[in-house]
Design an enzyme around this catalytic site. Sequence first.
Site, mmCIF file in Angstrom:
data_model
loop_
_atom_site.group_PDB
_atom_site.id
_atom_site.type_symbol
_atom_site.label_atom_id
_atom_site.label_comp_id
_atom_site.label_asym_id
_atom_site.label_seq_id
_atom_site.Cartn_x
_atom_site.Cartn_y
_atom_site.Cartn_z
ATOM 1 N N GLY A 12 0.824 -1.205 0.000
ATOM 2 C CA GLY A 12 0.000 0.000 0.000
ATOM 3 C C GLY A 12 0.858 1.255 0.000
ATOM 4 O O GLY A 12 2.086 1.195 0.127
ATOM 5 N N ASP A 13 0.214 2.396 -0.211
ATOM 6 C CA ASP A 13 0.881 3.709 -0.168
ATOM 7 C C ASP A 13 1.986 3.826 -1.210
ATOM 8 O O ASP A 13 2.979 4.534 -1.005
ATOM 9 C CB ASP A 13 1.430 4.007 1.238
ATOM 10 C CG ASP A 13 0.344 3.968 2.290
ATOM 11 O OD1 ASP A 13 -0.789 4.360 1.968
ATOM 12 O OD2 ASP A 13 0.612 3.531 3.423
ATOM 13 N N LYS A 16 -0.675 5.275 -5.492
ATOM 14 C CA LYS A 16 -1.762 4.954 -6.438
ATOM 15 C C LYS A 16 -2.591 6.187 -6.761
ATOM 16 O O LYS A 16 -3.076 6.347 -7.875
ATOM 17 C CB LYS A 16 -2.663 3.846 -5.867
ATOM 18 C CG LYS A 16 -1.918 2.539 -5.621
ATOM 19 C CD LYS A 16 -2.798 1.516 -4.931
ATOM 20 C CE LYS A 16 -3.206 1.898 -3.529
ATOM 21 N NZ LYS A 16 -2.108 1.929 -2.547
ATOM 22 N N GLY A 40 -5.939 5.688 1.978
ATOM 23 C CA GLY A 40 -5.716 7.133 1.959
ATOM 24 C C GLY A 40 -4.897 7.444 0.727
ATOM 25 O O GLY A 40 -3.723 7.085 0.651
ATOM 26 N N HIS A 41 -5.525 8.036 -0.271
ATOM 27 C CA HIS A 41 -4.851 8.300 -1.549
ATOM 28 C C HIS A 41 -4.656 9.804 -1.688
ATOM 29 O O HIS A 41 -5.617 10.569 -1.613
ATOM 30 C CB HIS A 41 -5.675 7.743 -2.713
ATOM 31 C CG HIS A 41 -5.806 6.241 -2.671
ATOM 32 N ND1 HIS A 41 -6.465 5.524 -3.626
ATOM 33 C CD2 HIS A 41 -5.333 5.338 -1.785
ATOM 34 C CE1 HIS A 41 -6.401 4.225 -3.323
ATOM 35 N NE2 HIS A 41 -5.723 4.093 -2.207
ATOM 36 N N ARG A 142 -23.258 -13.222 5.688
ATOM 37 C CA ARG A 142 -24.578 -12.835 5.165
ATOM 38 C C ARG A 142 -25.454 -12.164 6.224
ATOM 39 O O ARG A 142 -26.670 -12.313 6.238
ATOM 40 C CB ARG A 142 -25.292 -14.047 4.541
ATOM 41 C CG ARG A 142 -24.579 -14.519 3.281
ATOM 42 C CD ARG A 142 -24.831 -15.951 2.974
ATOM 43 N NE ARG A 142 -24.250 -16.794 4.000
ATOM 44 C CZ ARG A 142 -24.375 -18.106 4.049
ATOM 45 N NH1 ARG A 142 -25.081 -18.734 3.159
ATOM 46 N NH2 ARG A 142 -23.801 -18.794 5.003
ATOM 47 N N GLN A 223 -5.004 -0.313 -0.988
ATOM 48 C CA GLN A 223 -4.000 -1.176 -0.353
ATOM 49 C C GLN A 223 -3.022 -1.702 -1.416
ATOM 50 O O GLN A 223 -2.741 -1.003 -2.357
ATOM 51 C CB GLN A 223 -4.665 -2.326 0.435
ATOM 52 C CG GLN A 223 -5.425 -1.871 1.677
ATOM 53 C CD GLN A 223 -6.810 -1.343 1.399
ATOM 54 O OE1 GLN A 223 -7.617 -2.025 0.794
ATOM 55 N NE2 GLN A 223 -7.117 -0.136 1.831
ATOM 56 N N ARG A 302 -0.123 7.323 11.505
ATOM 57 C CA ARG A 302 0.959 6.512 12.104
ATOM 58 C C ARG A 302 2.212 6.614 11.245
ATOM 59 O O ARG A 302 2.112 6.671 10.011
ATOM 60 C CB ARG A 302 0.554 5.025 12.141
ATOM 61 C CG ARG A 302 -0.512 4.704 13.134
ATOM 62 C CD ARG A 302 -0.840 3.217 13.122
ATOM 63 N NE ARG A 302 -1.518 2.803 11.893
ATOM 64 C CZ ARG A 302 -1.855 1.559 11.598
ATOM 65 N NH1 ARG A 302 -1.551 0.594 12.443
ATOM 66 N NH2 ARG A 302 -2.479 1.259 10.488
HETATM 67 P P1 GDP Z 1 -1.505 5.635 -2.133
HETATM 68 O O1 GDP Z 1 -2.240 5.175 -0.910
HETATM 69 O O2 GDP Z 1 -0.914 4.494 -2.886
HETATM 70 O O3 GDP Z 1 -2.329 6.521 -3.006
HETATM 71 O O4 GDP Z 1 -0.276 6.507 -1.602
HETATM 72 P P2 GDP Z 1 -0.346 7.664 -0.469
HETATM 73 O O5 GDP Z 1 -1.056 8.839 -1.017
HETATM 74 O O6 GDP Z 1 -0.850 7.107 0.815
HETATM 75 O O7 GDP Z 1 1.192 7.941 -0.251
HETATM 76 C C1 GDP Z 1 2.019 8.372 -1.296
HETATM 77 C C2 GDP Z 1 2.598 9.750 -0.935
HETATM 78 O O8 GDP Z 1 3.711 10.012 -1.777
HETATM 79 C C3 GDP Z 1 1.636 10.888 -1.156
HETATM 80 O O9 GDP Z 1 1.875 11.879 -0.185
HETATM 81 C C4 GDP Z 1 1.985 11.391 -2.555
HETATM 82 O O10 GDP Z 1 1.685 12.777 -2.736
HETATM 83 C C5 GDP Z 1 3.472 11.188 -2.560
HETATM 84 N N1 GDP Z 1 4.071 10.913 -3.867
HETATM 85 C C6 GDP Z 1 3.592 10.153 -4.901
HETATM 86 N N2 GDP Z 1 4.505 10.066 -5.882
HETATM 87 C C7 GDP Z 1 5.588 10.766 -5.460
HETATM 88 C C8 GDP Z 1 6.891 11.006 -6.019
HETATM 89 O O11 GDP Z 1 7.230 10.537 -7.090
HETATM 90 N N3 GDP Z 1 7.755 11.762 -5.269
HETATM 91 C C9 GDP Z 1 7.400 12.273 -4.055
HETATM 92 N N4 GDP Z 1 8.308 12.989 -3.409
HETATM 93 N N5 GDP Z 1 6.194 12.057 -3.508
HETATM 94 C C10 GDP Z 1 5.316 11.304 -4.189
HETATM 95 P P1 IMO Z 2 -3.800 2.626 0.679
HETATM 96 O O1 IMO Z 2 -4.971 2.378 -0.237
HETATM 97 C C1 IMO Z 2 -1.161 0.959 3.728
HETATM 98 C C2 IMO Z 2 -2.933 -1.974 6.469
HETATM 99 C C3 IMO Z 2 -3.066 -1.626 7.931
HETATM 100 C C4 IMO Z 2 -2.852 -2.989 8.556
HETATM 101 C C5 IMO Z 2 -3.582 -3.921 7.569
HETATM 102 C C6 IMO Z 2 -5.004 -4.268 7.974
HETATM 103 O O2 IMO Z 2 -3.688 4.026 1.140
HETATM 104 O O3 IMO Z 2 -2.550 2.077 0.107
HETATM 105 P P2 IMO Z 2 -7.267 -2.883 7.904
HETATM 106 O O4 IMO Z 2 -7.665 -1.593 8.565
HETATM 107 O O5 IMO Z 2 -7.336 -2.843 6.417
HETATM 108 O O6 IMO Z 2 -8.003 -4.063 8.470
HETATM 109 O O7 IMO Z 2 -5.710 -3.100 8.307
HETATM 110 O O8 IMO Z 2 -3.606 -3.217 6.334
HETATM 111 N N1 IMO Z 2 -3.559 -1.021 5.518
HETATM 112 C C7 IMO Z 2 -2.866 -0.189 4.731
HETATM 113 N N2 IMO Z 2 -1.542 0.065 4.657
HETATM 114 N N3 IMO Z 2 -2.010 1.583 2.877
HETATM 115 C C8 IMO Z 2 -3.344 1.326 2.919
HETATM 116 O O9 IMO Z 2 -4.191 1.798 2.013
HETATM 117 C C9 IMO Z 2 -3.823 0.437 3.910
HETATM 118 N N4 IMO Z 2 -5.046 -0.023 4.242
HETATM 119 C C10 IMO Z 2 -4.866 -0.923 5.213
HETATM 120 O O10 IMO Z 2 -2.070 -0.698 8.326
HETATM 121 O O11 IMO Z 2 -1.498 -3.338 8.527
HETATM 122 MG MG MG Z 3 -2.238 5.496 1.129
#
Ligand code: GDP
Ligand code: IMO
Ligand code: MG
Length: 452
Positions: A12-13, A16, A40-41, A142, A223, A302
């Site tokens: 995740g993170d 995306k 959280g995107h 269900r 995720q 976190r």
């Molecule tokens: P997601 O959950 O996969 O959408 O990712 P998140 O938004 O949780 O975390 C990605 C973070 O990295 C966000 O704060 C984006 O703005 C940032 N981000 C994405 N691509 C880049 C990059 O190429 N460089 C930098 N410095 N930040 C980036």
């Molecule tokens: P995005 O879409 C990173 C992790 C939680 C925990 C596990 C299970 O932003 O990439 P849950 O609340 O889903 O039952 O937790 O999954 N987790 C993520 N880690 N990015 C996420 O979403 C996540 N969504 C859940 O931290 O380890």
């Molecule tokens: Mg995220």
Amino acid sequence: MPATVIVGLQWGDEGKGKTTDFLAEQVSMAVRYQGGDNAGHTVVLGDEVFKLHLVPSGVLYPHISCVIGPGVVVNPATLIAELDMLAERGIDTSKVRVSRNAHLILPYHVAQDAAMEARLGGNAVGTTHRGIGPAYADRALRIGLRVEDLVDERSFRARLARVLPDKNALLARLPGDEQFELEPLVALAMAWGQRLRPHLADTVWLVQDALAQGDHVLLEGAQGTLLDLDHGSYPFVTSSNPIAGGACTGGGIGPLQVDEVIGVMKAYSTRVGSGPYPTELTDAIGAGIASRGNEVGTTTGRPRRVGWFDAVPLRYAVAVNSASSIMLNKLDILSGIDEICLCVAYEIDGRRVEAWPSSAEQLAGATPIYERFPGWSEPIHAARTLAELPENARRYVSALETAAGVPIVLVSVGPERSQTIERAFRPMRRRPSLAPAPNLGSASSRGPGDLS
Ligand code: GDP
Ligand code: IMO
Ligand code: MG
């Protein structure tokens, strides 16, 4: 016209949100297919930062219809807050639709999630406490309530009356002992229903009609593959299927309707929550990456655990998603590191293992085997072609591509839309591997416990 799935290849993170936003200009519909407000995107538009939990990241373009599909678990309070936030910031939300069949996260799911985690103590999964697991569990049992019930008071009350005594009995035995009453929950839900009514739809037909008339549909995973209920290191996973196959079940399309799967990964790794993490860095290099990369959970605040890139699960992720190409994010964060490590195999019980182990126990005992790459010192935010990257950065990208076995077609060098290197055309179907598959046949590379 194609259906493109965007899927996280790590924990995740991976960025995306940025990937969806970058590609969304060319599409007319964006669909979330699984997960809930655990996601959280982040999308950065100039000075503005949007953090989205349920609405697909394509919402920032006025021409895009946004769909929350039947595979998503919806906390109506979060969805309403997000729609209000977007409207206040001048974003048109009139084309956001949520599936009537999507399951609801209700307050007792959130309480159950927190209470179950508290009971697990040191063995907790480290969930986001958003009620995701309990809501999906009720769906499978269900006994879940669905979005459609928000606009049918009789049905909502009757279903809730059947489930609430069991929920209260369960919660009474768990830490916190939270209890819920029927009528206040019905009143809350009816107010939600009133607010969300214009957004409810049978979304599968919206998606199917869009595809039938030749529109380009983007399906945005939440995720990542290594948190997938079936493919991650269980039980340290989420409760849905983020992999590309989840776009079919959760979005309402058939496997043959998917033309393109873009895997998203970042140039290092992070993980939020508990679970084995062989390449985790707990030293100053890790702290530096975390600080430059602002690696703090978008949903929970976190700190994210940080580590070197792990190519062992990468090949697994490319395979189970049938990823046709990759977007590599956050390459800029590695600027200034003298030597970059890339994990190419594990040592487990004295043996070299190249295949992603299927159990959390095996993974917990894995020691990473690294290939080392000289780093680069200069910032790379301004690069718009691969040729503008320092040679060592190009070498590292090339090593990642070889490890993945599919082309890296987009490289991101900053959070903004424009800070992106478009490297090549995107293959619409998976090409034959660029690199040989890991040698699963030899005794030296087989995982412990595998049949010989
Ligand atoms: P997601 O959950 O996969 O959408 O990712 P998140 O938004 O949780 O975390 C990605 C973070 O990295 C966000 O704060 C984006 O703005 C940032 N981000 C994405 N691509 C880049 C990059 O190429 N460089 C930098 N410095 N930040 C980036
Ligand atoms: P995005 O879409 C990173 C992790 C939680 C925990 C596990 C299970 O932003 O990439 P849950 O609340 O889903 O039952 O937790 O999954 N987790 C993520 N880690 N990015 C996420 O979403 C996540 N969504 C859940 O931290 O380890
Ligand atoms: Mg995220």
